[in-house]
Design an enzyme around this catalytic site. Sequence first.
Site, PDB file in Angstrom:
ATOM      1  NE  ARG A   7      -3.688  -2.368   2.280  1.00 18.12           N
ATOM      2  CZ  ARG A   7      -3.751  -3.323   3.201  1.00 18.12           C
ATOM      3  NH1 ARG A   7      -2.989  -3.278   4.263  1.00 18.12           N
ATOM      4  NH2 ARG A   7      -4.567  -4.337   3.044  1.00 18.12           N
ATOM      5  N   GLY A  56     -12.198  -6.673   1.468  1.00 21.00           N
ATOM      6  CA  GLY A  56     -11.059  -5.799   1.167  1.00 21.00           C
ATOM      7  C   GLY A  56     -10.098  -5.735   2.337  1.00 21.00           C
ATOM      8  CB  CYS A  57      -7.668  -3.120   3.314  1.00 20.36           C
ATOM      9  SG  CYS A  57      -6.584  -2.703   4.691  1.00 20.36           S
ATOM     10  CG  PHE A  58      -7.154  -7.162   7.667  1.00 18.69           C
ATOM     11  CD1 PHE A  58      -6.204  -6.156   7.619  1.00 18.69           C
ATOM     12  CD2 PHE A  58      -6.687  -8.477   7.701  1.00 18.69           C
ATOM     13  CE1 PHE A  58      -4.838  -6.434   7.640  1.00 18.69           C
ATOM     14  CE2 PHE A  58      -5.323  -8.768   7.713  1.00 18.69           C
ATOM     15  CZ  PHE A  58      -4.397  -7.731   7.680  1.00 18.69           C
TER      16      PHE A  58
END
Length: 234
Positions: A7, A56-58
Amino acid sequence: MSIFSHRRSLAGLLAATIVSLGACAASAAEDAVVIPPPAVDEAARPGTESAIFAGGCFWGVQGVFQHVKGVQSAVSGYAGGEAGTAQYETVSTGSTGHAEAVEVKFDPKQVSYGKLLQIFFSVAHNPTELNFQGPDQGTQYRSALFVADPEQRKVAERYITQLDKAHVFAQPIVTRVSDTTGFYSAEAYHQDFLTLNPTYPYIVYNDLPKIENLKSLFPADYRSQPVLVRKAKG
């Protein structure tokens, strides 16, 4: 390798965007969808119930559920793959079968599984995006529900059918419903990430709007103080 390797480039781009466009850029990143509650829900059970959500991203999914009344814990982790591959850098390759997921433990007398599903589909992620969420690409970011028992499966599948028939989303829901085969907690640095890093550009742009949407669309279910993993362990 940096813990934020996948990211990092995005964070740099978003930081420049936020500086140049102002704070309003962050609030435009995530649109919630107003959806009806499930027509079929579980009856309240005694004790604590567990459910696993992948969207998605946790970081953002965990952050949303930590602000929901009746949730006793929300832990970031991995589901859908084997125990031996449940490490962040390995899961990030997209080859393990795992999805970034959040295990939610909740009191069914205070919040139902159906209500959690409504929040999940409405504000926590976009259930029409296959194998990606926003800027994050790969099967590890798929939309999925890992159900604990036939009752959860019934509620989840009927709700997806209900929402699709009502055309509340512009595209069909792609969320996969699977039996839970294991949940593996993520590394400590991923836990409570949204709360501990509120100025991190990825969080500002992608996840803080989800908390605001939760507060706006579900005021009766919102709590201002999140239930944190660190506090629970402490």
